[in-house]
Design a protein around this motif. Structure first.
Motif, short mmCIF file in Angstrom:
data_model
loop_
_atom_site.label_atom_id
_atom_site.label_comp_id
_atom_site.label_asym_id
_atom_site.label_seq_id
_atom_site.Cartn_x
_atom_site.Cartn_y
_atom_site.Cartn_z
N UNK A 157 0.83 -1.20 0.00
CA UNK A 157 0.00 0.00 0.00
C UNK A 157 0.86 1.25 0.00
N UNK A 158 0.26 2.35 -0.42
CA UNK A 158 0.93 3.65 -0.34
C UNK A 158 0.87 4.18 1.08
N UNK A 159 1.59 5.28 1.34
CA UNK A 159 1.59 5.86 2.67
C UNK A 159 0.20 6.32 3.09
N UNK A 160 -0.53 6.96 2.17
CA UNK A 160 -1.88 7.42 2.50
C UNK A 160 -2.82 6.26 2.79
N UNK A 161 -2.69 5.17 2.04
CA UNK A 161 -3.53 4.00 2.27
C UNK A 161 -3.20 3.35 3.60
N UNK A 162 -1.92 3.31 3.95
CA UNK A 162 -1.54 2.73 5.25
C UNK A 162 -2.11 3.56 6.40
N UNK A 163 -2.11 4.87 6.24
CA UNK A 163 -2.65 5.70 7.31
C UNK A 163 -4.15 5.51 7.44
N UNK A 164 -4.82 5.22 6.33
CA UNK A 164 -6.24 4.91 6.39
C UNK A 164 -6.47 3.59 7.14
N UNK A 165 -5.60 2.60 6.90
CA UNK A 165 -5.69 1.34 7.63
C UNK A 165 -5.48 1.59 9.12
N UNK A 166 -4.50 2.44 9.47
CA UNK A 166 -4.24 2.74 10.88
C UNK A 166 -5.46 3.40 11.52
N UNK A 167 -6.14 4.27 10.77
CA UNK A 167 -7.35 4.91 11.30
C UNK A 167 -8.47 3.88 11.46
N UNK A 168 -8.61 2.96 10.48
CA UNK A 168 -9.62 1.91 10.59
C UNK A 168 -9.35 1.03 11.81
N UNK A 169 -8.09 0.73 12.06
CA UNK A 169 -7.74 -0.09 13.23
C UNK A 169 -8.11 0.64 14.51
N UNK A 170 -7.88 1.94 14.57
CA UNK A 170 -8.26 2.70 15.76
C UNK A 170 -9.78 2.69 15.95
N UNK A 171 -10.53 2.82 14.86
CA UNK A 171 -11.99 2.82 14.95
C UNK A 171 -12.52 1.44 15.32
N UNK A 172 -11.76 0.39 14.98
CA UNK A 172 -12.20 -0.97 15.29
C UNK A 172 -12.34 -1.20 16.79
N UNK A 173 -11.60 -0.45 17.59
CA UNK A 173 -11.68 -0.58 19.03
C UNK A 173 -12.90 0.07 19.64
N UNK A 174 -13.77 0.65 18.76
CA UNK A 174 -14.97 1.36 19.21
C UNK A 174 -14.65 2.40 20.28
N UNK A 175 -13.74 3.31 19.96
CA UNK A 175 -13.29 4.27 20.98
C UNK A 175 -14.28 5.40 21.23
N UNK A 176 -14.16 5.97 22.41
CA UNK A 176 -14.86 7.21 22.73
C UNK A 176 -14.00 8.41 22.33
N UNK A 177 -12.69 8.21 22.32
CA UNK A 177 -11.76 9.30 22.00
C UNK A 177 -10.60 8.74 21.19
N UNK A 178 -10.07 9.58 20.30
CA UNK A 178 -8.94 9.20 19.45
C UNK A 178 -7.88 10.29 19.53
#
Length: 333
Positions: free
Chosen positions: A142-163
């Motif tokens: 993946x490109x850098x921008x795509x990897x950062x999108x994956x990192x954001x998806x991983x953070x959202x996967x935890x069902x967070x209240x805050x990021x």
């Protein structure tokens, strides 16, 4: 209620003569469902404050509260506070597929089979504008921008209240920074997330943030609504940051003295100056104005709450500071 509060937080490394106070009694509140931008030059303690919030840096003093609960009491449970790191090339395991990276953060619940989890992974990837078909790919494909999108998806996967987003666009090409910023802003608004957005770029912070805080040598020196702080900053350091932003607007007359003070090297963080840490570089301090020795002896953070924008400056209410420079944000959009 997912208000994120840093209450007198200090982080120290080392001991005795070699000790370093990376964060020094920081008080900061990120309102529930809003974005707080945190800015400051390199070494000011921004990333250390973020790492302390997610348990990657030890607290020397103070506490961090999320929704009124000390984050140290949340260990062993689902983590409602997630972080997206600066470097998308090192924050993902290169041996795990994109889908596995996201799935790792999903809460484990009984009765949820592989089909349900795959559907949830696909939904998270779509949420960050990434083709679910890439779930089987490795991060290196993946490109850098795509990897950062994956990192954001991983953070959202935890069902967070805050990021917490720590310089998430600084390692990306300029051509994709705007797309990632738009994505972050849209996701935050849709999910009503509480977000601490860290950046050294004032234009970027203005674009995504409802509030802004400025950090210098481990201390929060000013905080308030973004437009108010940038239109009328009350701490000299905030004004110096604005003056450093490239602009086609000529600098105000008589600004040379301020430039000379700003050019002075920052203090050694191992041995910060007493009183106000910024006073050796401050155009409103004792170096430029006689009779202001209080800056050398008394920490202005102690009664910052009583000043405009909670400014850690003894003279924040005075009008003898140069007008701030207008900030252009077209590049962020």
């Amino acid at each position: 209620m997912s208000e994120l509060v840093f209450d007198g937080v200090s982080v120290r490394y080392g001991a005795r003569r070699h000790a370093l106070t990376a964060v020094d009694g920081a008080h900061l509140t990120v309102p529930s469902g809003q974005v707080m931008g945190l800015v400051g030059e390199s070494g000011s303690g921004k990333s250390t404050l973020a790492r302390a919030a997610v348990g990657l840096a030890p607290l020397a003093t103070g506490r961090i509260l999320l929704g009124g609960t000390d984050i140290r009491q949340l260990r062993g449970r689902r983590r409602p506070l997630q972080m997206v790191f600066q470097d998308p090339y090192s924050s993902l395991d290169p041996r795990m597929s994109v889908g596995d990276c996201v799935a790792e953060a999903l809460p484990r619940e009984r009765g949820r089979g592989g089909t349900v989890r795959r559907a949830e992974i696909a939904h998270l990837l779509e949420q960050v504008n990434l083709d679910p078909g890439r779930a089987s790919m490795l991060p290196g494909q993946l490109s850098g921008g795509q990897r950062q999108r994956v990192a954001l998806a991983r953070a959202l996967a935890g069902r967070p209240q805050a990021v917490i987003a720590d310089e998430i666009t600084s390692a990306l090409d300029v051509s994709v920074q705007g797309a990632v910023l738009n994505l972050v802003r849209d996701v935050q608004r849709q999910m009503k997330l509480t977000m601490l957005f860290i950046s050294h770029n004032l234009a970027v912070v203005r674009y995504v943030s409802d509030h802004i805080a400025v950090m210098y040598l481990g201390r929060i020196v000013e905080a308030g609504p973004t437009e108010e702080v940038l239109a009328d900053p009350r701490h000299p350091y905030t004004r110096d940051l604005l003056a450093a932003v490239p602009s086609r607007i000529p600098a105000p007359a008589g600004g040379a003295d301020g430039d000379a003070f700003a050019a002075i090297e920052p203090a050694d963080p191992h041995h910060p100056p007493p009183g106000c840490h910024y006073h050796p570089r401050c155009p409103a301090g004792p170096q430029a104005h006689s009779g202001r020795d209080v800056c050398r002896t008394t920490d202005p953070s102690d009664d910052a709450a009583a000043r405009p924008h909670r400014a850690a400056c003894h003279f924040a209410a005075t009008a003898d500071l140069a007008p701030p420079k207008r900030l252009r944000t077209e590049g962020a959009q």
